[in-house]
Scaffold this motif. Sequence first.
Motif, PDB file in Angstrom:
ATOM      1  N   PHE A  85     -26.105 -19.518  23.364  1.00  0.00           N
ATOM      2  CA  PHE A  85     -25.057 -18.666  23.876  1.00  0.00           C
ATOM      3  C   PHE A  85     -23.718 -19.309  23.300  1.00  0.00           C
ATOM      4  N   LEU A  86     -22.925 -18.535  22.828  1.00  0.00           N
ATOM      5  CA  LEU A  86     -21.454 -18.948  22.402  1.00  0.00           C
ATOM      6  C   LEU A  86     -20.763 -18.226  23.425  1.00  0.00           C
ATOM      7  N   ALA A  87     -20.009 -18.582  24.073  1.00  0.00           N
ATOM      8  CA  ALA A  87     -19.032 -17.794  25.284  1.00  0.00           C
ATOM      9  C   ALA A  87     -17.694 -18.353  25.056  1.00  0.00           C
ATOM     10  N   ARG A  88     -16.757 -17.199  25.058  1.00  0.00           N
ATOM     11  CA  ARG A  88     -15.373 -17.531  24.871  1.00  0.00           C
ATOM     12  C   ARG A  88     -14.761 -16.861  26.007  1.00  0.00           C
ATOM     13  N   SER A  89     -13.704 -17.880  26.451  1.00  0.00           N
ATOM     14  CA  SER A  89     -13.079 -17.443  27.897  1.00  0.00           C
ATOM     15  C   SER A  89     -11.628 -17.998  27.865  1.00  0.00           C
ATOM     16  N   VAL A  90     -10.713 -17.640  28.711  1.00  0.00           N
ATOM     17  CA  VAL A  90      -9.593 -18.442  28.643  1.00  0.00           C
ATOM     18  C   VAL A  90      -9.415 -19.657  29.494  1.00  0.00           C
ATOM     19  N   ASP A  91     -10.380 -19.692  30.721  1.00  0.00           N
ATOM     20  CA  ASP A  91     -10.555 -20.785  31.380  1.00  0.00           C
ATOM     21  C   ASP A  91     -11.941 -21.183  31.374  1.00  0.00           C
ATOM     22  N   PRO A  92     -12.366 -22.484  31.807  1.00  0.00           N
ATOM     23  CA  PRO A  92     -13.696 -22.889  31.573  1.00  0.00           C
ATOM     24  C   PRO A  92     -14.670 -21.952  32.608  1.00  0.00           C
ATOM     25  N   PRO A  93     -15.925 -21.656  32.262  1.00  0.00           N
ATOM     26  CA  PRO A  93     -16.878 -20.836  33.013  1.00  0.00           C
ATOM     27  C   PRO A  93     -16.839 -21.379  34.447  1.00  0.00           C
ATOM     28  N   ALA A  94     -17.152 -20.477  35.294  1.00  0.00           N
ATOM     29  CA  ALA A  94     -17.267 -20.924  36.674  1.00  0.00           C
ATOM     30  C   ALA A  94     -18.865 -20.273  37.230  1.00  0.00           C
ATOM     31  N   GLY A  95     -19.629 -21.355  37.929  1.00  0.00           N
ATOM     32  CA  GLY A  95     -20.702 -20.856  38.362  1.00  0.00           C
ATOM     33  C   GLY A  95     -21.841 -21.426  37.322  1.00  0.00           C
ATOM     34  N   PRO A  96     -23.247 -20.580  37.748  1.00  0.00           N
ATOM     35  CA  PRO A  96     -24.393 -21.077  36.891  1.00  0.00           C
ATOM     36  C   PRO A  96     -23.947 -20.385  35.476  1.00  0.00           C
ATOM     37  N   VAL A  97     -24.537 -21.233  34.537  1.00  0.00           N
ATOM     38  CA  VAL A  97     -24.560 -20.846  33.061  1.00  0.00           C
ATOM     39  C   VAL A  97     -25.743 -21.177  32.407  1.00  0.00           C
ATOM     40  N   PRO A  98     -25.905 -20.295  31.178  1.00  0.00           N
ATOM     41  CA  PRO A  98     -27.175 -20.547  30.408  1.00  0.00           C
ATOM     42  C   PRO A  98     -27.240 -21.719  30.190  1.00  0.00           C
ATOM     43  N   ARG A  99     -28.497 -22.292  29.977  1.00  0.00           N
ATOM     44  CA  ARG A  99     -29.052 -23.618  29.646  1.00  0.00           C
ATOM     45  C   ARG A  99     -28.477 -24.222  28.327  1.00  0.00           C
TER      46      ARG A  99
END
Length: 250
Positions: free
Chosen positions: A154-168
């Motif tokens: 996965f490539l995830a784009r967001s304004v702030d860093p991810p919160a909570g569980p994320v893909p490996r």
Amino acid sequence: MPLSGPGPRRVLVLGGTSDARRLATLLEGRAHVTSSLAGRVRAPVLPPGEVRIGGFGGIDGLVAYLRSSGTDVVVDATHPFAARMSAHAAAASRATGIPLVQLRRPGWEPDPSWTVLPSLVAAAAVLPGIGRRIFLTTGRQELAVFAGLDDLWFLARSVDPPAGPVPRHLHTILDRGPFTVAGETALMREHGIDVLVTKDSGGDMTAAKLDAARELDIPVVIVARPPLPPGFSQVTTAEDGVALLFAQPE
Ligand code: NAP
């Protein structure tokens, strides 16, 4: 509760969108505007005028706020997927009799090739059958939905860093729009993306990825919008919102 002339004195704009900022800008000098932000983004782009940050404490909290602040009109200009805040705004308007206007930009013009699904969970379920390298622009708060998909990258784009569980297998990019088709095309090429997953947010700021995916012939999985609470005035632009707020009664 209908709007009545000659225009509101105190407007509460429930924000977090570029449309909400535009509305606050257009209302400057015409009404006292308080823009409300949830407080999710660390360094939000602020609208002009008064800003309050943080939840109200549910429907009761919003009702109390509306009464104590002397608000004449509420404009729900939250993101199309901020369904809880929209439901609370509707309930608080009914409870207080303070009119509510819903400002929602239109969704994107649907492309027949898109796979349109009702939720992120449904989107996650179809991904293994479509591709291996997924570009997620669905926001940092709900990456947990994709966390069990260990065979996908996965490539995830967001304004702030991810919160909570994320893909490996996750690579994160911190960025905020507007984006260009050239930039989106280069990004998807660079990371060998073979599926784009997004919400039907609408608007020009983030539409370039859809054109880039079309150019690259990359399948698009799109999450449909939740419905707005019925029974309230709706507009699609900040300009129409101002016109409605200041419309003369017949
Ligand atoms: P949500 O699930 O609809 O709302 C959850 C709770 O957050 C609400 O019950 C409320 O807390 C608080 N809240 C939400 N919007 C608020 C606002 N404008 N002012 C004060 N409190 C607010 O909302 P969400 O999806 O987490 O989105 C949060 C904010 O980010 C929204 O303002 C939205 O416009 C913006 N945003 C959301 C998305 C998205 O994809 N969901 C994308 C871009 C921007 P209380 O019950 O305590 O009042």
